[in-house]
Design an enzyme around this catalytic site. Structure first.
Site, mmCIF file in Angstrom:
data_model
loop_
_atom_site.group_PDB
_atom_site.id
_atom_site.type_symbol
_atom_site.label_atom_id
_atom_site.label_comp_id
_atom_site.label_asym_id
_atom_site.label_seq_id
_atom_site.Cartn_x
_atom_site.Cartn_y
_atom_site.Cartn_z
ATOM 1 N N CYS A 55 0.833 -1.209 0.000
ATOM 2 C CA CYS A 55 0.000 0.000 0.000
ATOM 3 C C CYS A 55 0.871 1.263 0.000
ATOM 4 C CB CYS A 55 -0.922 -0.017 1.222
ATOM 5 S SG CYS A 55 -2.074 1.378 1.236
ATOM 6 N N CYS A 59 0.244 4.984 6.935
ATOM 7 C CA CYS A 59 -0.415 4.777 8.234
ATOM 8 C C CYS A 59 0.580 4.075 9.179
ATOM 9 C CB CYS A 59 -1.674 3.935 8.053
ATOM 10 S SG CYS A 59 -2.716 4.528 6.689
ATOM 11 N N CYS A 62 0.274 0.357 10.292
ATOM 12 C CA CYS A 62 -0.187 -0.685 9.368
ATOM 13 C C CYS A 62 0.916 -1.571 8.784
ATOM 14 C CB CYS A 62 -0.995 -0.057 8.242
ATOM 15 S SG CYS A 62 -1.764 -1.325 7.204
ATOM 16 N N CYS A 99 -16.310 -9.319 5.478
ATOM 17 C CA CYS A 99 -15.707 -8.036 5.129
ATOM 18 C C CYS A 99 -14.423 -8.245 4.336
ATOM 19 C CB CYS A 99 -15.431 -7.237 6.399
ATOM 20 S SG CYS A 99 -14.698 -5.630 6.055
ATOM 21 N N CYS A 131 -19.447 -6.622 3.314
ATOM 22 C CA CYS A 131 -18.811 -5.350 3.658
ATOM 23 C C CYS A 131 -17.476 -5.270 2.918
ATOM 24 C CB CYS A 131 -18.586 -5.322 5.174
ATOM 25 S SG CYS A 131 -17.663 -3.882 5.760
ATOM 26 N N CYS A 191 -19.657 1.792 8.616
ATOM 27 C CA CYS A 191 -18.850 1.182 9.674
ATOM 28 C C CYS A 191 -17.607 2.052 9.831
ATOM 29 C CB CYS A 191 -18.467 -0.237 9.255
ATOM 30 S SG CYS A 191 -17.297 -1.014 10.392
ATOM 31 N N ARG A 263 -17.995 -2.745 17.979
ATOM 32 C CA ARG A 263 -17.226 -3.971 17.724
ATOM 33 C C ARG A 263 -15.908 -4.000 18.506
ATOM 34 N NH1 ARG A 263 -16.867 -4.036 12.148
ATOM 35 N NH2 ARG A 263 -19.047 -4.611 12.266
HETATM 36 N N1 SAM Z 1 -6.778 0.471 3.093
HETATM 37 C C1 SAM Z 1 -8.066 0.667 3.617
HETATM 38 C C2 SAM Z 1 -8.130 1.775 4.651
HETATM 39 O O1 SAM Z 1 -7.114 2.193 5.161
HETATM 40 O O2 SAM Z 1 -9.244 2.207 4.928
HETATM 41 C C3 SAM Z 1 -8.677 -0.581 4.214
HETATM 42 C C4 SAM Z 1 -7.844 -1.536 5.013
HETATM 43 S S1 SAM Z 1 -7.146 -0.899 6.523
HETATM 44 C C5 SAM Z 1 -6.059 -2.194 6.964
HETATM 45 C C6 SAM Z 1 -8.517 -0.961 7.646
HETATM 46 C C7 SAM Z 1 -8.303 -0.530 9.048
HETATM 47 O O3 SAM Z 1 -7.568 -1.517 9.746
HETATM 48 C C8 SAM Z 1 -7.515 0.735 9.329
HETATM 49 O O4 SAM Z 1 -8.251 1.900 9.134
HETATM 50 C C9 SAM Z 1 -7.149 0.557 10.793
HETATM 51 O O5 SAM Z 1 -8.140 1.127 11.609
HETATM 52 C C10 SAM Z 1 -7.121 -0.960 10.960
HETATM 53 N N2 SAM Z 1 -5.757 -1.432 11.246
HETATM 54 C C11 SAM Z 1 -4.748 -1.554 10.368
HETATM 55 N N3 SAM Z 1 -3.626 -1.979 10.974
HETATM 56 C C12 SAM Z 1 -3.927 -2.122 12.288
HETATM 57 C C13 SAM Z 1 -3.183 -2.510 13.427
HETATM 58 N N4 SAM Z 1 -1.887 -2.820 13.348
HETATM 59 N N5 SAM Z 1 -3.806 -2.569 14.622
HETATM 60 C C14 SAM Z 1 -5.115 -2.245 14.704
HETATM 61 N N6 SAM Z 1 -5.868 -1.854 13.657
HETATM 62 C C15 SAM Z 1 -5.282 -1.784 12.468
HETATM 63 C C1 DTB Z 2 -11.327 -2.620 11.616
HETATM 64 O O1 DTB Z 2 -11.730 -1.648 12.280
HETATM 65 N N1 DTB Z 2 -10.397 -3.476 12.015
HETATM 66 C C2 DTB Z 2 -10.165 -4.480 11.004
HETATM 67 C C3 DTB Z 2 -11.186 -4.110 9.896
HETATM 68 N N2 DTB Z 2 -11.798 -2.933 10.405
HETATM 69 C C4 DTB Z 2 -10.732 -3.942 8.520
HETATM 70 C C5 DTB Z 2 -8.752 -4.579 10.570
HETATM 71 C C6 DTB Z 2 -7.789 -4.864 11.708
HETATM 72 C C7 DTB Z 2 -6.456 -5.056 11.100
HETATM 73 C C8 DTB Z 2 -5.419 -5.476 12.111
HETATM 74 C C9 DTB Z 2 -4.093 -5.657 11.479
HETATM 75 C C10 DTB Z 2 -4.018 -6.742 10.450
HETATM 76 O O2 DTB Z 2 -4.511 -7.860 10.666
HETATM 77 O O3 DTB Z 2 -3.429 -6.494 9.379
HETATM 78 FE FE1 SF4 Z 3 -2.910 1.213 3.342
HETATM 79 FE FE2 SF4 Z 3 -2.842 0.067 5.714
HETATM 80 FE FE3 SF4 Z 3 -3.233 2.677 5.529
HETATM 81 FE FE4 SF4 Z 3 -5.166 0.977 4.701
HETATM 82 S S1 SF4 Z 3 -4.418 1.247 6.794
HETATM 83 S S2 SF4 Z 3 -4.438 2.814 3.658
HETATM 84 S S3 SF4 Z 3 -3.900 -0.708 3.932
HETATM 85 S S4 SF4 Z 3 -1.382 1.581 4.921
#
Ligand code: SAM
Ligand code: DTB
Ligand code: SF4
Length: 334
Positions: A55, A59, A62, A99, A131, A191, A263
């Site tokens: 990506c 973030c 992430c 989802c 979702c 959501c 959730r």
């Molecule tokens: N790329 C899209 C976005 O950012 O909206 C969708 C996927 S992103 C992984 C969805 C959500 O996962 C993020 O907004 C964040 O709240 C959650 N998330 C990602 N990494 C995480 C982590 N290490 N711990 C907890 N939540 C995480």
């Molecule tokens: C949300 O609030 N938490 C989920 C879902 N929406 C997409 C994602 C959590 C991701 C945790 C890190 C991972 O597994 O990559």
């Molecule tokens: Fe990309 Fe992760 Fe950020 Fe979603 S949360 S935009 S997958 S870097």
């Protein structure tokens, strides 16, 4: 006891709730939970990462951001047939919402989007609430997803507007809110929630909840995630989220957004059943189930089934309408 649905909460009011003595806070949240919801029911959702890693966004939490070395393998968009196999497996295991997550900054009007529309149709035909979480969406893309049968769209605000730029620099808080508006306008269930443990203050947590509960309509689902600390991300050495902080967030969300599905999201793999039970007591009524979130571990279906048995919980049916009427509850003993 009554709990009107309000969109005009002030930060001071929310802080007053958030800072209550913990047991008082849990009691009030549990009482309000009983007004709008069947407290025996917990919504069971399953996540699948349909496009993983690589990506372009930054973030800080992430594991899928290309710029961090986290060991996540980049995977192109999965095939529909494979996705549907996962969805069917989740349904058989008791999930009612499926989802699909894509590590995209935004949805592009291209071949991949058409393929996602096809997956949405397929999951919808399985009778599951479908979702997606795929980054920013335009109004037109949201409409096309809705027409394909998309039930909900996940797009988290993640933290407060003040702290946002400390965590993400490649898009703005307003970009997030714009997408949420497009989702709402298309008639898709919203959501949106966030993460705690990013290094934010209590004021930021209150600020995040304030943003969510003052949207023109409360999100139908609010995921509260505890940061999963992934090696290679800038937040890898953050302190583990204290379970009491999760309980406080969940209880406050429950009180200010009484009809919403709150959730208990990322972080359950590191929580005991007793700790999760506290979160359910405080008003959480939805989980992600299945042994993986997107890229990180989560309790297995078998472990969660055993927990449901122990706590007397049952999975909520798909497409269940919210109760229209406020149930009057009398807590006096005679
Ligand atoms: N790329 C899209 C976005 O950012 O909206 C969708 C996927 S992103 C992984 C969805 C959500 O996962 C993020 O907004 C964040 O709240 C959650 N998330 C990602 N990494 C995480 C982590 N290490 N711990 C907890 N939540 C995480
Ligand atoms: C949300 O609030 N938490 C989920 C879902 N929406 C997409 C994602 C959590 C991701 C945790 C890190 C991972 O597994 O990559
Ligand atoms: Fe990309 Fe992760 Fe950020 Fe979603 S949360 S935009 S997958 S870097």
């Amino acid at each position: 006891m009554s709990a009107p649905i309000r969109n005009n909460w002030t930060k001071e009011e929310i802080a007053g709730i958030y800072n209550r003595p913990l047991l008082e806070l849990i009691y009030e949240a549990a009482s309000i939970h009983r007004i709008y919801q069947d407290t025996a029911e917990v919504q069971v959702c399953t996540l699948l990462s349909i496009k993983t890693g690589g990506c372009p966004e930054d973030c800080a939490y992430c594991p899928q951001a290309a710029r961090y070395s986290t060991g996540v393998n980049v995977q192109a968009l999965m095939d529909k047939e494979e996705v549907l196999k996962y969805a069917q497996k989740a349904k058989t295991a008791g999930s009612t919402r499926f989802c699909m997550g894509a590590a995209w900054r935004e949805v592009r009007n291209n071949r991949d989007f058409d393929r996602v529309l096809d997956m949405v149709k397929g999951v919808n035909e399985l009778g599951m609430e479908v979702c997606c979480t795929m980054g920013m969406l335009t109004e037109e893309q949201a409409e096309r997803l809705q027409e394909a049968g998309l039930y909900a769209y996940n797009h988290n605000v993640d933290t407060s507007s003040d702290y946002y730029s400390d965590i993400i620099s490649t898009r703005t808080y307003n970009d997030r809110l714009r997408t949420l508006g497009n989702v709402r306008k298309a008639g898709i269930s919203v959501c949106s929630g966030g993460i705690i443990g990013l290094g934010e203050t209590h004021e930021d947590r209150i600020g995040m909840l304030h943003t969510l509960c003052t949207l023109p309509a409360h999100p139908e689902s609010v995921p509260i995630n505890a940061l999963v600390r992934v090696k290679g991300t800038p937040l890898q050495d953050n302190a583990k989220v204290d379970v009491w902080d999760m309980v406080r967030m969940i209880a406050t969300a429950r009180i200010i957004m009484p009809k919403t599905m709150v959730r208990l999201s990322a972080g359950r793999a590191e929580m005991s059943i007793a700790e999760q039970a506290l979160c359910f007591m405080a008003g959480a009524n939805s989980i992600f189930a299945g042994d993986k979130l997107l890229t990180t571990p989560n309790p297995s279906f078998a472990e969660d089934n055993a927990m449901f048995q122990l706590l007397g919980l049952k999975p909520r049916q798909a497409f269940k309408e919210e109760k229209e009427l406020v149930k009057e509850v009398d807590y006096t003993t005679t």
